[in-house]
Write a protein that holds these residues in place. Structure first.
Motif, PDB file in Angstrom:
ATOM      1  N   MET A   1       1.060  -1.754   0.144  1.00  0.00           N
ATOM      2  CA  MET A   1      -0.023   0.131   0.168  1.00  0.00           C
ATOM      3  C   MET A   1       0.765   1.618   0.263  1.00  0.00           C
ATOM      4  SD  MET A   1      -2.791   1.114   2.015  1.00  0.00           S
ATOM      5  CE  MET A   1      -2.570   2.329   3.574  1.00  0.00           C
ATOM      6  N   GLN A   2       0.612   2.073  -0.404  1.00  0.00           N
ATOM      7  CA  GLN A   2       1.012   3.194  -0.603  1.00  0.00           C
ATOM      8  C   GLN A   2       1.052   4.403   0.431  1.00  0.00           C
ATOM      9  OE1 GLN A   2       3.501   4.228  -2.988  1.00  0.00           O
ATOM     10  NE2 GLN A   2       2.700   2.970  -5.030  1.00  0.00           N
ATOM     11  N   GLU A   3       2.119   4.968   0.595  1.00  0.00           N
ATOM     12  CA  GLU A   3       2.032   6.054   1.563  1.00  0.00           C
ATOM     13  C   GLU A   3       1.256   7.275   1.533  1.00  0.00           C
ATOM     14  OE1 GLU A   3       2.658   6.059   5.683  1.00  0.00           O
ATOM     15  OE2 GLU A   3       2.191   4.166   4.586  1.00  0.00           O
ATOM     16  N   VAL A   4       0.999   7.771   2.147  1.00  0.00           N
ATOM     17  CA  VAL A   4       0.227   9.255   2.315  1.00  0.00           C
ATOM     18  C   VAL A   4       1.839   9.911   3.336  1.00  0.00           C
ATOM     19  CG1 VAL A   4      -0.266  11.593   3.378  1.00  0.00           C
ATOM     20  CG2 VAL A   4      -1.496   9.163   3.177  1.00  0.00           C
ATOM     21  N   VAL A   5       1.966  10.983   1.984  1.00  0.00           N
ATOM     22  CA  VAL A   5       2.921  10.943   1.914  1.00  0.00           C
ATOM     23  C   VAL A   5       3.236  13.458   1.911  1.00  0.00           C
ATOM     24  CG1 VAL A   5       5.303  10.039   0.859  1.00  0.00           C
ATOM     25  CG2 VAL A   5       3.774  12.701  -0.158  1.00  0.00           C
ATOM     26  N   PHE A   6       3.512  14.160   2.806  1.00  0.00           N
ATOM     27  CA  PHE A   6       3.920  15.339   2.692  1.00  0.00           C
ATOM     28  C   PHE A   6       4.698  16.399   2.597  1.00  0.00           C
ATOM     29  CE2 PHE A   6       1.550  13.508   6.901  1.00  0.00           C
ATOM     30  CZ  PHE A   6       0.072  13.753   5.938  1.00  0.00           C
ATOM     31  N   LYS A   7       4.686  17.108   1.004  1.00  0.00           N
ATOM     32  CA  LYS A   7       5.602  17.024   0.041  1.00  0.00           C
ATOM     33  C   LYS A   7       5.797  18.372   0.458  1.00  0.00           C
ATOM     34  CE  LYS A   7       7.266  18.355  -4.668  1.00  0.00           C
ATOM     35  NZ  LYS A   7       6.115  19.234  -5.445  1.00  0.00           N
ATOM     36  N   LYS A   8       6.901  18.589   0.734  1.00  0.00           N
ATOM     37  CA  LYS A   8       6.898  20.516   1.128  1.00  0.00           C
ATOM     38  C   LYS A   8       7.423  21.087  -0.151  1.00  0.00           C
ATOM     39  CE  LYS A   8       9.768  23.992   3.613  1.00  0.00           C
ATOM     40  NZ  LYS A   8      10.803  24.035   3.558  1.00  0.00           N
ATOM     41  N   CYS A   9       6.168  21.983  -0.292  1.00  0.00           N
ATOM     42  CA  CYS A   9       5.910  22.630  -1.735  1.00  0.00           C
ATOM     43  C   CYS A   9       7.172  24.124  -2.024  1.00  0.00           C
ATOM     44  CB  CYS A   9       4.835  23.190  -1.860  1.00  0.00           C
ATOM     45  SG  CYS A   9       3.720  22.179  -1.744  1.00  0.00           S
ATOM     46  N   SER A  10       7.496  24.790  -3.181  1.00  0.00           N
ATOM     47  CA  SER A  10       8.225  25.547  -3.495  1.00  0.00           C
ATOM     48  C   SER A  10       7.487  26.296  -4.986  1.00  0.00           C
ATOM     49  CB  SER A  10       9.239  25.577  -4.387  1.00  0.00           C
ATOM     50  OG  SER A  10       9.208  25.182  -5.360  1.00  0.00           O
ATOM     51  N   ALA A  11       7.510  27.752  -4.540  1.00  0.00           N
ATOM     52  CA  ALA A  11       6.984  27.970  -6.082  1.00  0.00           C
ATOM     53  C   ALA A  11       6.721  27.263  -7.172  1.00  0.00           C
ATOM     54  CB  ALA A  11       7.597  29.192  -6.583  1.00  0.00           C
ATOM     55  N   ASN A  12       7.376  26.172  -7.349  1.00  0.00           N
ATOM     56  CA  ASN A  12       7.735  25.912  -8.372  1.00  0.00           C
ATOM     57  C   ASN A  12       6.133  24.797  -8.761  1.00  0.00           C
ATOM     58  OD1 ASN A  12      10.158  26.366  -9.784  1.00  0.00           O
ATOM     59  ND2 ASN A  12      11.340  25.029  -8.942  1.00  0.00           N
ATOM     60  N   ASP A  13       5.178  24.884  -7.401  1.00  0.00           N
ATOM     61  CA  ASP A  13       4.379  23.883  -7.521  1.00  0.00           C
ATOM     62  C   ASP A  13       3.166  24.255  -7.020  1.00  0.00           C
ATOM     63  OD1 ASP A  13       5.551  21.401  -6.514  1.00  0.00           O
ATOM     64  OD2 ASP A  13       6.189  22.102  -4.928  1.00  0.00           O
ATOM     65  N   ILE A  14       3.067  26.023  -7.244  1.00  0.00           N
ATOM     66  CA  ILE A  14       1.786  26.644  -7.935  1.00  0.00           C
ATOM     67  C   ILE A  14       0.947  26.480  -8.762  1.00  0.00           C
ATOM     68  CG2 ILE A  14       1.497  29.571  -8.539  1.00  0.00           C
ATOM     69  CD1 ILE A  14       3.461  30.268  -7.018  1.00  0.00           C
ATOM     70  N   ASN A  15       0.989  26.001 -10.051  1.00  0.00           N
ATOM     71  CA  ASN A  15       0.550  25.442 -10.762  1.00  0.00           C
ATOM     72  C   ASN A  15      -0.284  24.250 -10.154  1.00  0.00           C
ATOM     73  OD1 ASN A  15       0.468  27.174 -12.983  1.00  0.00           O
ATOM     74  ND2 ASN A  15       2.347  26.489 -14.266  1.00  0.00           N
ATOM     75  N   GLU A  16       0.237  23.656  -9.129  1.00  0.00           N
ATOM     76  CA  GLU A  16       0.064  22.081  -9.176  1.00  0.00           C
ATOM     77  C   GLU A  16      -0.988  22.286  -8.011  1.00  0.00           C
ATOM     78  OE1 GLU A  16      -1.418  17.804  -8.027  1.00  0.00           O
ATOM     79  OE2 GLU A  16      -0.567  18.794  -9.697  1.00  0.00           O
ATOM     80  N   LEU A  17      -0.598  23.440  -6.507  1.00  0.00           N
ATOM     81  CA  LEU A  17      -1.416  24.125  -5.512  1.00  0.00           C
ATOM     82  C   LEU A  17      -2.851  24.633  -6.553  1.00  0.00           C
ATOM     83  CD1 LEU A  17       1.210  25.518  -3.209  1.00  0.00           C
ATOM     84  CD2 LEU A  17      -0.011  23.831  -3.395  1.00  0.00           C
ATOM     85  N   ILE A  18      -2.693  25.778  -6.961  1.00  0.00           N
ATOM     86  CA  ILE A  18      -3.873  26.355  -7.768  1.00  0.00           C
ATOM     87  C   ILE A  18      -5.107  24.889  -7.854  1.00  0.00           C
ATOM     88  CG2 ILE A  18      -5.010  27.104 -10.099  1.00  0.00           C
ATOM     89  CD1 ILE A  18      -2.298  29.211  -9.592  1.00  0.00           C
TER      90      ILE A  18
END
Length: 174
Positions: A1-18
């Motif tokens: 089973m895949q684990e839940v991960v908490f990926k620290k974001c940078s400005a490069n992740d803005i499109n995914e966050l939106i």
């Protein structure tokens, strides 16, 4: 089973966050807005400019909640965000914790709170606080996780239905 991960974001992740924000927010909150139209809040909080400003603020950190490299939600943390009765040096605000509707009820929110508690302890905090709508199903979840209400206030967003304006400020001692 895949684990839940908490990926620290940078400005490069803005499109995914939106992208994820514009999916989960209407799923959970369209009903609290007049005409089921959450666009006021989505346009205020989940756009390029808002995320860019947050990434330029040293005390704000985002994490994407992911499983098998698929984004399920996000966390937004503010360090040194004082609240009445608590010194800014010991508190951390969990400003946002959102999951896609399909990811709720699977224990991921609980993992998110555990992650936040550990994060807070690691950065020397003794209190985690958050705000939640009094009408939110999440209120009982936060109580189960050990948060206690310390105050109430009302939101003044235009277009928000009156019965959803009341907010509760909750704290968790670590």
């Amino acid at each position: 089973m895949q684990e839940v991960v908490f990926k620290k974001c940078s400005a490069n992740d803005i499109n995914e966050l939106i992208k994820i924000s514009q999916q989960f927010y209407p799923e959970h909150y369209a009903h609290i807005w007049k005409n089921n139209d959450p666009s006021y809040y989505v346009n205020l909080s989940f756009n390029q400019k808002a995320f860019k400003e947050d990434f330029e603020t040293a005390t704000i950190t985002y994490f994407l909640i992911q499983k098998a490299n698929k984004s399920l939600g996000l966390l937004k943390i503010k360090k040194h965000q004082a609240i009445k009765g608590f010194d800014a040096a010991i508190v951390l605000q969990l400003e946002k914790i959102y999951l896609l509707k399909a990811s709720t009820g699977l224990g991921i929110g609980k993992k998110g709170i555990e992650f936040i508690k550990n994060y807070a302890i690691n950065v020397g905090k003794k209190i985690v606080w958050l705000d939640v709508m009094s009408t939110s199903p999440a209120l009982s979840f936060y109580k189960k996780m050990g948060f206690n209400t310390v105050s109430f206030y009302d939101l003044d967003y235009p277009g928000l239905k009156d019965e959803h304006r009341e907010m509760q400020r909750m704290v968790l001692s670590l």
